[in-house]
Design a protein around this motif. Structure first.
Motif, PDB file in Angstrom:
ATOM      1  N   TYR A   1      -3.343  45.950 -55.047  1.00 43.15           N
ATOM      2  CA  TYR A   1      -4.572  45.350 -55.232  1.00 43.15           C
ATOM      3  C   TYR A   1      -5.471  44.777 -54.075  1.00 43.15           C
ATOM      4  N   LYS A   2      -4.901  44.640 -52.847  1.00 40.71           N
ATOM      5  CA  LYS A   2      -6.134  45.109 -51.374  1.00 40.71           C
ATOM      6  C   LYS A   2      -6.933  46.086 -51.560  1.00 40.71           C
ATOM      7  N   THR A   3      -5.326  47.491 -51.848  1.00 43.32           N
ATOM      8  CA  THR A   3      -6.261  48.562 -51.626  1.00 43.32           C
ATOM      9  C   THR A   3      -7.551  48.415 -52.504  1.00 43.32           C
ATOM     10  N   VAL A   4      -7.442  48.483 -53.796  1.00 43.71           N
ATOM     11  CA  VAL A   4      -8.887  48.293 -54.463  1.00 43.71           C
ATOM     12  C   VAL A   4      -9.770  47.496 -54.341  1.00 43.71           C
ATOM     13  N   LYS A   5      -9.481  45.987 -53.959  1.00 47.00           N
ATOM     14  CA  LYS A   5     -10.557  45.268 -53.320  1.00 47.00           C
ATOM     15  C   LYS A   5     -10.975  45.944 -52.585  1.00 47.00           C
ATOM     16  N   ALA A   6     -11.018  46.666 -52.336  1.00 45.21           N
ATOM     17  CA  ALA A   6     -11.686  46.682 -50.821  1.00 45.21           C
ATOM     18  C   ALA A   6     -12.200  48.382 -50.835  1.00 45.21           C
ATOM     19  N   ASP A   7     -11.522  49.180 -51.910  1.00 45.86           N
ATOM     20  CA  ASP A   7     -12.687  50.366 -52.641  1.00 45.86           C
ATOM     21  C   ASP A   7     -13.769  49.567 -53.059  1.00 45.86           C
ATOM     22  N   LYS A   8     -14.116  48.756 -53.954  1.00 42.25           N
ATOM     23  CA  LYS A   8     -14.815  47.922 -55.058  1.00 42.25           C
ATOM     24  C   LYS A   8     -15.987  47.503 -54.256  1.00 42.25           C
ATOM     25  N   ALA A   9     -15.862  46.989 -52.940  1.00 38.99           N
ATOM     26  CA  ALA A   9     -16.602  46.194 -52.307  1.00 38.99           C
ATOM     27  C   ALA A   9     -17.320  47.038 -51.334  1.00 38.99           C
ATOM     28  N   ARG A  10     -16.342  48.219 -51.246  1.00 45.13           N
ATOM     29  CA  ARG A  10     -17.726  49.818 -50.469  1.00 45.13           C
ATOM     30  C   ARG A  10     -18.023  50.364 -51.440  1.00 45.13           C
ATOM     31  N   HIS A  11     -17.729  50.366 -52.828  1.00 41.52           N
ATOM     32  CA  HIS A  11     -18.306  51.204 -53.694  1.00 41.52           C
ATOM     33  C   HIS A  11     -19.647  50.448 -53.658  1.00 41.52           C
ATOM     34  N   GLU A  12     -19.397  48.787 -54.355  1.00 43.54           N
ATOM     35  CA  GLU A  12     -20.706  48.157 -54.354  1.00 43.54           C
ATOM     36  C   GLU A  12     -21.987  47.964 -53.480  1.00 43.54           C
TER      37      GLU A  12
END
Length: 246
Positions: A142-153
């Motif tokens: 969950y933490k990894t995907v949340k960080a990936d989402k922020a970088r993608h945005e």
């Protein structure tokens, strides 16, 4: 029985799956995962054929458990090969049998994250964490995907701003080029909108020029002479320099 055959095929698939993980960085690992998927697919086909002959068996706990396990195995192997819609479909089928299954939610979340469907992925992972609060693996994912989402945005916002800036620069360049006075003999660039009050040049064809010349035999009447513009002195008739506006 169909249940026994399916269980044997899953066992073969599990051995291939473990070998795939062991040699994940080599071709042997990928090939083992593909073979594992084939075994799991055969197990699923065996169960489905049995259920076609005896539809009522679908409600039996042992068949539901066998189907659930097979769908989860297919999803796990699919994640190792190519996360995508096929993994999501397997997880959906598993969740129809067990709506709160943590493994199905977790694996669907990982597949959606791989497709950059971050909002849906985080929702799945959060549901998986609620279904299995003790799982550290789910919390870390969950933490990894949340960080990936922020970088993608952030990357998407930068891309949009860059594209907008390039369009503005192109427009400004076009307008600057259009407002520059054209060299002698070159056609004026009309790519930009004329400013209010700017003179418009009308080019005349040869025929038009003949029509515009006064008739040699015509006589200007006094009324027409008074309406004509007065002559300018040599100082007043000075042509504007190239730096002045027309």
């Amino acid at each position: 029985s169909a249940l026994g055959k399916a269980a044997a095929l899953r066992a073969e698939g599990n051995s291939l799956f473990q070998r795939g993980l062991q040699f994940a960085k080599h071709t042997l690992g990928r090939n083992s995962m593909i073979e594992a998927c084939s075994k799991y697919a055969l197990a699923l086909e065996t169960l489905q054929l049995a259920l076609e002959d005896a539809p009522a068996a679908r409600d039996q706990p042992e068949y539901r458990e066998a189907l659930l396990t097979t769908y989860l195995n297919l999803a796990a192997a699919g994640l190792q090969i190519e996360p995508g819609e096929s993994v999501i479909n397997c997880c959906n089928a598993a969740l129809e049998l067990d709506p709160n299954n943590a493994k199905a939610l977790f694996r669907r979340g990982k597949a959606r994250a791989a497709l950059h469907e971050y909002t849906a992925a985080l929702a799945d992972l959060l549901a998986a964490a609620h279904a299995n609060p003790k799982s550290k693996q789910i919390r870390e994912e969950y933490k990894t995907v949340k960080a990936d989402k922020a970088r993608h945005e952030a990357a998407e916002a930068f891309r949009r701003e860059t594209e907008a800036g390039m369009k503005r620069m192109a427009l400004e360049k076009a307008c600057d080029h259009g407002s520059t006075k054209a060299p002698s003999g070159a056609p004026a660039d009309r790519s930009c909108v004329d400013l209010p009050g700017s003179a418009k040049v009308v080019e005349l064809s040869d025929d038009d020029e003949d029509d515009a010349q006064p008739d040699p035999g015509a006589v200007i009447q006094p009324e027409q002479q008074s309406a004509a513009a007065p002559e300018l002195s040599s100082t007043q008739a000075r042509e504007p320099s190239t730096g002045e506006s027309p």
